[in-house]
Design a protein around this motif. Structure first.
Motif, short mmCIF file in Angstrom:
data_model
loop_
_atom_site.label_atom_id
_atom_site.label_comp_id
_atom_site.label_asym_id
_atom_site.label_seq_id
_atom_site.Cartn_x
_atom_site.Cartn_y
_atom_site.Cartn_z
N VAL A 11 7.78 29.10 40.36
CA VAL A 11 8.52 30.11 41.11
C VAL A 11 8.32 31.50 40.52
CG1 VAL A 11 10.84 30.88 41.72
CG2 VAL A 11 10.23 28.47 41.96
N SER A 12 8.45 31.64 39.20
CA SER A 12 8.33 32.97 38.59
C SER A 12 6.90 33.50 38.64
CB SER A 12 8.83 32.93 37.15
OG SER A 12 8.12 31.97 36.38
N GLY A 13 5.92 32.63 38.38
CA GLY A 13 4.53 33.07 38.41
C GLY A 13 4.08 33.49 39.79
N LEU A 14 4.44 32.70 40.80
CA LEU A 14 4.08 33.04 42.18
C LEU A 14 4.76 34.33 42.62
CD1 LEU A 14 4.24 29.46 43.71
CD2 LEU A 14 2.20 30.91 43.67
N PHE A 19 3.99 40.13 44.36
CA PHE A 19 4.31 41.56 44.34
C PHE A 19 3.20 42.39 43.70
CE2 PHE A 19 8.53 39.79 45.08
CZ PHE A 19 8.95 40.61 46.13
N LEU A 20 2.51 41.84 42.71
CA LEU A 20 1.37 42.56 42.15
C LEU A 20 0.27 42.72 43.19
CD1 LEU A 20 1.16 40.87 38.63
CD2 LEU A 20 1.64 43.29 39.07
N ASN A 21 -0.01 41.64 43.90
CA ASN A 21 -1.04 41.67 44.92
C ASN A 21 -0.72 42.69 46.01
OD1 ASN A 21 -3.50 40.30 46.20
ND2 ASN A 21 -1.96 39.99 47.79
N ARG A 22 0.54 42.73 46.42
CA ARG A 22 0.94 43.68 47.46
C ARG A 22 0.77 45.13 47.03
NH1 ARG A 22 6.53 40.90 49.76
NH2 ARG A 22 5.53 39.21 50.93
N ALA A 23 0.86 45.37 45.72
CA ALA A 23 0.71 46.72 45.20
C ALA A 23 -0.75 47.08 44.95
CB ALA A 23 1.52 46.88 43.92
N GLY A 24 -1.65 46.17 45.30
CA GLY A 24 -3.07 46.45 45.12
C GLY A 24 -3.59 46.14 43.74
N VAL A 25 -2.79 45.43 42.94
CA VAL A 25 -3.22 45.04 41.59
C VAL A 25 -4.00 43.74 41.68
CG1 VAL A 25 -2.45 44.40 39.27
CG2 VAL A 25 -1.20 46.15 40.56
N LYS A 26 -5.16 43.70 41.06
CA LYS A 26 -5.94 42.47 41.03
C LYS A 26 -5.24 41.46 40.13
CE LYS A 26 -10.61 40.66 40.32
NZ LYS A 26 -11.99 40.95 39.86
N VAL A 27 -4.94 40.29 40.70
CA VAL A 27 -4.18 39.30 39.96
C VAL A 27 -4.75 37.92 40.22
CG1 VAL A 27 -2.50 39.13 41.85
CG2 VAL A 27 -1.84 38.37 39.57
N LYS A 28 -4.66 37.06 39.21
CA LYS A 28 -5.12 35.68 39.34
C LYS A 28 -4.15 34.77 38.62
CE LYS A 28 -9.19 32.67 39.01
NZ LYS A 28 -10.65 32.64 38.78
N ILE A 29 -3.77 33.67 39.32
CA ILE A 29 -2.88 32.67 38.73
C ILE A 29 -3.72 31.49 38.24
CG2 ILE A 29 -0.95 31.11 39.11
CD1 ILE A 29 0.00 32.85 41.37
N TYR A 30 -3.41 31.03 37.04
CA TYR A 30 -4.04 29.83 36.50
C TYR A 30 -2.97 28.75 36.37
CZ TYR A 30 -7.92 32.89 35.27
OH TYR A 30 -8.97 33.78 35.33
N LEU A 111 6.62 29.65 48.48
CA LEU A 111 6.07 30.82 47.79
C LEU A 111 4.54 30.74 47.73
CD1 LEU A 111 8.66 31.18 44.89
CD2 LEU A 111 8.36 32.73 46.83
N TYR A 112 4.03 29.53 47.54
CA TYR A 112 2.58 29.35 47.52
C TYR A 112 1.96 29.74 48.85
CZ TYR A 112 -1.92 26.92 47.62
OH TYR A 112 -3.26 26.60 47.77
N ASP A 113 2.61 29.37 49.95
CA ASP A 113 2.10 29.71 51.27
C ASP A 113 2.05 31.23 51.46
OD1 ASP A 113 1.76 27.07 51.91
OD2 ASP A 113 3.62 26.90 53.08
N ILE A 114 3.08 31.93 50.98
CA ILE A 114 3.08 33.39 51.08
C ILE A 114 1.93 33.97 50.25
CG2 ILE A 114 4.36 35.49 50.50
CD1 ILE A 114 6.95 33.89 50.99
N ALA A 115 1.80 33.47 49.02
CA ALA A 115 0.75 33.97 48.13
C ALA A 115 -0.64 33.71 48.72
CB ALA A 115 0.86 33.31 46.75
N SER A 116 -0.86 32.52 49.23
CA SER A 116 -2.17 32.17 49.81
C SER A 116 -2.46 33.00 51.05
CB SER A 116 -2.21 30.68 50.17
OG SER A 116 -2.03 29.87 49.03
N ARG A 117 -1.47 33.14 51.89
CA ARG A 117 -1.64 33.91 53.13
C ARG A 117 -1.99 35.37 52.83
NH1 ARG A 117 2.72 32.19 55.20
NH2 ARG A 117 4.10 33.92 54.69
#
Length: 359
Positions: A11-14, A19-30, A111-117
Motif C-alpha cells: 500500500v505505501s509503496g504503490l 504520486f511521483l509518477n503523476r508529478a513527472g518523476v521517473k519511478v520504478k517499484i521493485y 492501487l496496483y490497477d491505478i499504478a499500472s493504468r
C-alpha cells in the motif's frame, strides 16, 4: 532528478509511486513476490476513519485516488465476562473495511490497477537490498506484534459492524476481532504483542468456546488461514542514508491496536510529496501523525500491564456515540498518566532503531 526506486509494491509503496509518477518523476517499484498482496494473505482489514478532519475516501478522491471500501458504523467491544459496549456513529463511518492480499478486490490490487493504468514501472520477482532503494516500503524489518486468523464465507454478519474482544485466556497481551466484508464473509483473527503466545491453538479454542463468534462461523466455510508479523515504532527519524522509510518499514502502525493501512497511505503520499516539493519528509510525517503514534504507543505500554480484570474496566457503559467515546475511560486516566512514557519510548526506539539496518 534521476529515477526513484521504491522497494515494495504494498500500500505505501504503490501510493508513493502513483504520486511521483503523476508529478513527472521517473519511478520504478521493485517487488520481491510475483504479484501484489502476496505477503499479507487474503484477509479483511479495517482502516480507521474516526478522529479525522475529513472522510478518508473523500480525501483520497480529492487526490484522484478512488478506492472501494465498505463503511463500518458500529463496533461492539466485549469484555472477558461477555459484557458488551457498542460504539457507534450516526454520521461518517468509524472505519472502512477493505480486503488485503492477492484477490482482485483487495486494496493492494486497487492501487496496483491505478499504478499500472497510469504507467508506473513495476518489476516483480525482484528482491533488492535496502541500499538500492530510495523509498523503503517493505515489511519484516523488525517484529513486535503478530496475528493469526481465518477468512470465512457462507456466514451471516452485519456488514457495518466490527466485533472486538479482549480476553487473555485466548489472546494474551492483545485482542481478537471480526471484521466483515459484505453480508456473507468476514475475517476472524487475533493480534498479540507477545511473540511467544501460541496464537493458533488459542484461536481454535476461542472460536469453539466464544458463543458470539461460534454462532456466526460454526456453519461457515474457511477459505483461508493466515498469519503475519509486523512492528510498531515512532522513530526519531524515518530518513536514513537518504532513504525514506514508509508504512510498515518505518513502523508506522497504531501500537495499541495494530492498524497500519491509514499510515501506509499517508506516509506513502508524504514521502512522494517531499521528493516532489524538495521538502523535509520527517517534518511532514511528524506534523501529520506523530502525535497519534505517540498516543497509541503510550496506550500500549499502559495496556501491557493488564490482565482480564483490567480489560473489564475498559467497558464502562452499554452504548456510546463516537463523539463521546474515550479510548481510556476517565476512571483510568490517572493510571495512564503515571505510565513512565519518556524512558520507555527511549528504550523502544533503541530496540527498533532503523540505523541498525545499515551497521
Amino acid at each position: 532528478m534521476g529515477q526513484i526506486n521504491v522497494l515494495g509494491a504494498g500500500v505505501s509503496g504503490l501510493t508513493s509511486a502513483i504520486f511521483l509518477n503523476r508529478a513527472g518523476v521517473k519511478v520504478k517499484i521493485y517487488e520481491r513476490f510475483s504479484d501484489v498482496g502476496m505477503n499479507v494473505g487474503n484477509n479483511c482489514q479495517a482502516i480507521r476513519n474516526y478522529d479525522r478532519k475529513t472522510d478518508l475516501l473523500k480525501e483520497l478522491s480529492s487526490l484522484n485516488v478512488n478506492i472501494k471500501a465498505n463503511p463500518i458504523f458500529d463496533i461492539d467491544k466485549y469484555a472477558p465476562s461477555g459484557r458488551k459496549m457498542n460504539v457507534h456513529s450516526n454520521s461518517s463511518p468509524l472505519f472502512y473495511a477493505v480486503m488485503r492480499g492477492a484477490q482482485r478486490i483487495s486494496l493492494d490490487n486497487q492501487l496496483y490497477d491505478i499504478a499500472s493504468r497510469e504507467g508506473v514501472d513495476i518489476a516483480f520477482n525482484q528482491k533488492k537490498t535496502i541500499s538500492s532503494g530510495d523509498i523503503i516500503a517493505v515489511n519484516g524489518l523488525f517484529k513486535n506484534m503478530w496475528a493469526y486468523g481465518r477468512m470465512y464465507t457462507d456466514i451471516e454478519v452485519d456488514p457495518t459492524r466490527i466485533l472486538f474482544f479482549m480476553d487473555s485466556r485466548y489472546c494474551p497481551n492483545g485482542y481478537l476481532y471480526l471484521i466483515p466484508f459484505g453480508e456473507n464473509q468476514a475475517t476472524v483473527a487475533s493480534t498479540s504483542f507477545d511473540l511467544t503466545a501460541p496464537l493458533p491453538a488459542l484461536f481454535d479454542r476461542f472460536v469453539e468456546e466464544n458463543k458470539v463468534i461460534n454462532g456466526i462461523v460454526s456453519k461457515g466455510t474457511i477459505v483461508e488461514k493466515f498469519s503475519g508479523s509486523a512492528y510498531s515504532n515512532v522513530p526519531s527519524t524515518a530518513v536514513l542514508s537518504g532513504k525514506k522509510f514508509v508504512g510498515a518499514a518505518a513502523g508506522f502502525v497504531d501500537s495499541a491496536r495494530g492498524f497500519g493501512n491509514i499510515y501506509a497511505i499517508r506516509s506513502g503520499y508524504l514521502a512522494a510529496k517531499s521528493i516532489i516539493d524538495k521538502s523535509d519528509y520527517d517534518v511532514l510525517w511528524k506534523n501529520e501523525f506523530e502525535s497519534e503514534l505517540l498516543k497509541s504507543l503510550k496506550r500500549r505500554f499502559f495496556l501491557e500491564k493488564f490482565d482480564n480484570s483490567g480489560y473489564e474496566k475498559l467497558i464502562v457503559e452499554d452504548k456510546v456515540d463516537i463523539k463521546k467515546y474515550e479510548k481510556v475511560p476517565k476512571s483510568m486516566q490517572k493510571l495512564l498518566e503515571k505510565t513512565q512514557f519518556n524512558l520507555a519510548l527511549s528504550d523502544w526506539r533503541k530496540k527498533f532503531d532503523l540505523s541498525r539496518l545499515f551497521s
